[in-house]
Design a protein around this motif. Structure first.
Motif, mmCIF file in Angstrom:
data_model
loop_
_atom_site.group_PDB
_atom_site.id
_atom_site.type_symbol
_atom_site.label_atom_id
_atom_site.label_comp_id
_atom_site.label_asym_id
_atom_site.label_seq_id
_atom_site.Cartn_x
_atom_site.Cartn_y
_atom_site.Cartn_z
ATOM 1 N N SER A 33 -11.424 -9.216 18.208
ATOM 2 C CA SER A 33 -11.034 -8.452 19.312
ATOM 3 C C SER A 33 -11.138 -9.027 20.955
ATOM 4 O O SER A 33 -10.804 -8.969 21.818
ATOM 5 N N THR A 36 -13.547 -9.042 25.625
ATOM 6 C CA THR A 36 -12.776 -8.086 27.159
ATOM 7 C C THR A 36 -12.964 -6.481 26.205
ATOM 8 O O THR A 36 -13.400 -5.348 26.854
ATOM 9 N N LYS A 37 -12.534 -6.821 24.978
ATOM 10 C CA LYS A 37 -11.875 -5.060 24.886
ATOM 11 C C LYS A 37 -13.828 -5.308 24.000
ATOM 12 O O LYS A 37 -13.999 -3.994 24.061
ATOM 13 N N GLN A 41 -15.624 -0.923 24.985
ATOM 14 C CA GLN A 41 -15.726 -0.427 23.998
ATOM 15 C C GLN A 41 -17.352 0.001 23.985
ATOM 16 O O GLN A 41 -17.444 0.684 24.209
#
Length: 140
Positions: A33, A36-37, A41
């Motif tokens: 992921s 950053t992702k 989240q």
């Protein structure tokens, strides 16, 4: 079943599986992921300091999981990961989607992190077993 070799084999199998689960989840946060992702989240879930929390959880899960697999400082690693799971339950899973994910689209149910938390508690209570680096060093 109350034989040391059976107990140690069970602890080895249990510790390695739990460690591999943490390695996979940590590696996913860090490399699949990406930070950053994962930060996005964590931010959406209301986790405090989402970028720092993403790095800490990803690194702790990867390194702590490897420590469990090898069995080095296993009770220390299990304690740290248990605190991480308690934080995950509190910030992400508590009341989010109920107890189970059955029939919940993308739910953050509590059963999986709770199972991991209890598994880590078992490692803290019973130790890593003799089939571990900790076990070998304690006999030397």
């Amino acid at each position: 079943m109350d034989k040391p070799v059976v107990r140690d084999a069970a602890l080895l199998f249990f510790r390695v599986i739990v460690g591999l689960i943490f390695i996979v989840h940590g590696w996913h946060k860090l490399m699949i992921s990406g930070i950053t992702k994962t930060t996005g989240q964590f931010s959406a879930w209301g986790v405090p300091q989402p970028k720092l929390s993403a790095w800490v959880s990803g690194l702790a899960e990867t390194v702590g999981g490897a420590m469990l697999v090898i069995g080095i400082l296993a009770t220390f690693a299990a304690t740290g990961l248990a605190l991480l799971m308690a934080a995950a339950i509190y910030f992400v899973h508590l009341g989010a989607a109920g107890f189970t994910q059955l029939g919940v689209e993308g739910g953050n149910s509590i059963e999986f992190p709770l199972l991991l938390l209890i598994s880590l508690a078992m490692i803290v209570v019973f130790g890593p077993g003799r089939a571990s680096v900790d076990g070998v060093l304690s006999r030397a």
